[in-house]
Design an enzyme around this catalytic site. Structure first.
Site, PDB file in Angstrom:
ATOM      1  N   ASN A  10     -65.286  56.079 -78.590  1.00 42.24           N
ATOM      2  CA  ASN A  10     -65.161  56.765 -79.877  1.00 42.24           C
ATOM      3  C   ASN A  10     -66.438  57.528 -80.255  1.00 42.24           C
ATOM      4  O   ASN A  10     -66.519  58.130 -81.325  1.00 42.24           O
ATOM      5  CB  ASN A  10     -64.778  55.783 -80.994  1.00 42.24           C
ATOM      6  CG  ASN A  10     -65.871  54.776 -81.308  1.00 42.24           C
ATOM      7  OD1 ASN A  10     -66.890  54.703 -80.618  1.00 42.24           O
ATOM      8  ND2 ASN A  10     -65.672  53.994 -82.357  1.00 42.24           N
ATOM      9  N   THR A  64     -81.164  45.229 -71.134  1.00 43.15           N
ATOM     10  CA  THR A  64     -81.080  46.235 -70.070  1.00 43.15           C
ATOM     11  C   THR A  64     -81.702  47.532 -70.563  1.00 43.15           C
ATOM     12  O   THR A  64     -81.624  47.860 -71.750  1.00 43.15           O
ATOM     13  CB  THR A  64     -79.615  46.468 -69.672  1.00 43.15           C
ATOM     14  OG1 THR A  64     -79.030  45.207 -69.308  1.00 43.15           O
ATOM     15  CG2 THR A  64     -79.503  47.421 -68.501  1.00 43.15           C
ATOM     16  N   TYR A 123     -72.151  40.443 -84.449  1.00 40.55           N
ATOM     17  CA  TYR A 123     -72.226  40.743 -83.013  1.00 40.55           C
ATOM     18  C   TYR A 123     -72.177  39.466 -82.185  1.00 40.55           C
ATOM     19  O   TYR A 123     -71.353  39.337 -81.277  1.00 40.55           O
ATOM     20  CB  TYR A 123     -73.513  41.507 -82.720  1.00 40.55           C
ATOM     21  CG  TYR A 123     -73.667  41.941 -81.284  1.00 40.55           C
ATOM     22  CD1 TYR A 123     -72.878  42.963 -80.759  1.00 40.55           C
ATOM     23  CD2 TYR A 123     -74.612  41.348 -80.449  1.00 40.55           C
ATOM     24  CE1 TYR A 123     -73.030  43.376 -79.438  1.00 40.55           C
ATOM     25  CE2 TYR A 123     -74.771  41.762 -79.136  1.00 40.55           C
ATOM     26  CZ  TYR A 123     -73.977  42.774 -78.635  1.00 40.55           C
ATOM     27  OH  TYR A 123     -74.127  43.174 -77.328  1.00 40.55           O
ATOM     28  N   GLY A 156     -71.196  55.311 -73.119  1.00 42.71           N
ATOM     29  CA  GLY A 156     -72.410  54.645 -73.547  1.00 42.71           C
ATOM     30  C   GLY A 156     -73.442  54.570 -72.437  1.00 42.71           C
ATOM     31  O   GLY A 156     -73.232  55.049 -71.320  1.00 42.71           O
ATOM     32  N   PHE A 157     -74.549  53.940 -72.742  1.00 45.02           N
ATOM     33  CA  PHE A 157     -75.674  53.833 -71.812  1.00 45.02           C
ATOM     34  C   PHE A 157     -75.241  53.184 -70.495  1.00 45.02           C
ATOM     35  O   PHE A 157     -75.268  53.816 -69.429  1.00 45.02           O
ATOM     36  CB  PHE A 157     -76.802  53.068 -72.508  1.00 45.02           C
ATOM     37  CG  PHE A 157     -77.839  52.473 -71.603  1.00 45.02           C
ATOM     38  CD1 PHE A 157     -78.389  53.218 -70.569  1.00 45.02           C
ATOM     39  CD2 PHE A 157     -78.280  51.169 -71.792  1.00 45.02           C
ATOM     40  CE1 PHE A 157     -79.356  52.668 -69.734  1.00 45.02           C
ATOM     41  CE2 PHE A 157     -79.247  50.622 -70.972  1.00 45.02           C
ATOM     42  CZ  PHE A 157     -79.778  51.366 -69.933  1.00 45.02           C
ATOM     43  N   THR A 179     -71.995  55.260 -81.097  1.00 40.19           N
ATOM     44  CA  THR A 179     -73.411  55.178 -80.720  1.00 40.19           C
ATOM     45  C   THR A 179     -73.666  55.769 -79.345  1.00 40.19           C
ATOM     46  O   THR A 179     -74.797  55.734 -78.856  1.00 40.19           O
ATOM     47  CB  THR A 179     -73.907  53.715 -80.751  1.00 40.19           C
ATOM     48  OG1 THR A 179     -73.109  52.924 -79.874  1.00 40.19           O
ATOM     49  CG2 THR A 179     -73.839  53.142 -82.144  1.00 40.19           C
TER      50      THR A 179
END
Length: 316
Positions: free
Chosen positions: A28, A169, A139, A6-7, A31
């Site tokens: 996985n 972020t 979330y 991820g990012f 995203t």
């Protein structure tokens, strides 16, 4: 490193690999994208495993960074039950591994645990104002439940935990369609499209450049066992969403105009961290101003082929 493609996770992988650690990246690719870690795949001390943290995995490790979870509203609302399972069952699985291996485990929590805050700015002692049945609850409450699990494993099983609460972020490797406000605005600005603001634009956020965040997370993992958090990691500089949009247009030289849409449900009106604990225990505070960080991020977006990215969910 769960969520390692991820990012933010990929930047953590970069730092750990460069420091000589043997890094196992789990993701996985829901995203995230493999391109974020492509440059690491040939490294002898880096391994990628495509895996969903909802399911157990047995590894021998001494540190665990748990970042796995979609973080943008459109993505975590796309499959809210899966989002909750990722936070809760993912936490159970990494905590179980940490207990078995006697490993340190650090949870990527979020400023969303504060909900739409009634206290401003937000210290770690504030317990939050969250709607447990709203569209963002999968979330918000998932991350809150994960914090509960971390502390219960610590109290009941002496697991060596760390918790960081991450505020907004941004930076290179953001997915153009991740739904975050910075990437949305930059993508729209570079295409000279209308920049979409939900609500009046007077709602505020505090934006932390990814390099600053990574430094804080690494310091927290390497810090004394007497300080387990939670600790806020974010930039205390506060900007309205309208100010952010105007700054993106200015820096990018865009011809975009600002357009306003109805506000989204349970969108917090204010978000600003108190970082006194991070200053005291980690000797940490952000150093990259918003204008400089946005310039670097816009340069990154200009360097990629945005048409080669797909929106992870139909929401964007």
């Amino acid at each position: 490193m769960t969520g390692g493609a991820g990012f933010v996770g990929s930047h953590i992988c970069d730092r750990l690999v460069a420091q000589g650690h043997d890094v196992i990246c789990l993701d996985n690719l829901f995203t995230s994208q493999k391109s974020n870690i492509e440059h690491l795949l040939g490294k002898k001390n880096f391994e990628f495993i495509r895996h969903d943290v909802v399911h157990p995995i047995w590894l021998e490790v001494d540190e665990i960074y748990n970042a796995a979870c979609p973080a943008a509203p459109g993505h975590y609302q796309y499959n809210p039950i899966k989002t909750m399972k990722t936070s809760v069952m993912g936490a159970i699985n990494v905590l179980g591994m940490a207990k078995r291996c006697r490993a340190k485990v650090l949870q990527f929590s979020t400023s969303e645990v504060y909900g739409d805050p009634e206290v401003h700015p937000q210290p770690e002692s504030y317990k939050g104002s969250v709607n447990p049945i709203g569209p963002r609850a999968c979330y918000d409450e998932g991350k809150r439940a994960a914090e509960t699990l971390f502390f219960d494993y610590h109290r009941s099983n002496k697991v060596n935990i760390r918790i960081v609460r991450i505020f907004n972020t941004y930076g290179p490797r953001m997915h153009p369609y991740d739904g975050r406000v910075v990437s949305n605005f930059i993508r729209q600005a570079l295409r000279n499209e209308d920049i979409t603001i939900y609500g009046s634009g007077s709602q505020t956020r505090s934006f932390c450049y990814v390099d600053d965040l990574v430094e804080g997370i690494i310091r927290m993992m390497n810090g004394p066992d007497t300080f387990i958090g939670p600790v806020n990691l974010g930039n205390p500089g506060e900007f309205t969403i309208k100010q952010l949009a105007e700054l993106v247009v200015e820096i990018s030289g865009s011809r975009s105009r600002l357009v306003y849409r109805p506000p989204v449900a349970d969108d917090p009106m204010q978000r600003q961290p108190v970082i006194d604990l991070a200053r005291k225990h980690l000797s940490w505070e952000p150093t990259v101003p918003l204008r400089e960080g946005l310039k670097r991020t816009i340069d990154y977006f200009r360097s990629i082929d945005m048409e080669s990215f797909r929106a992870p969910t139909p929401n964007y």
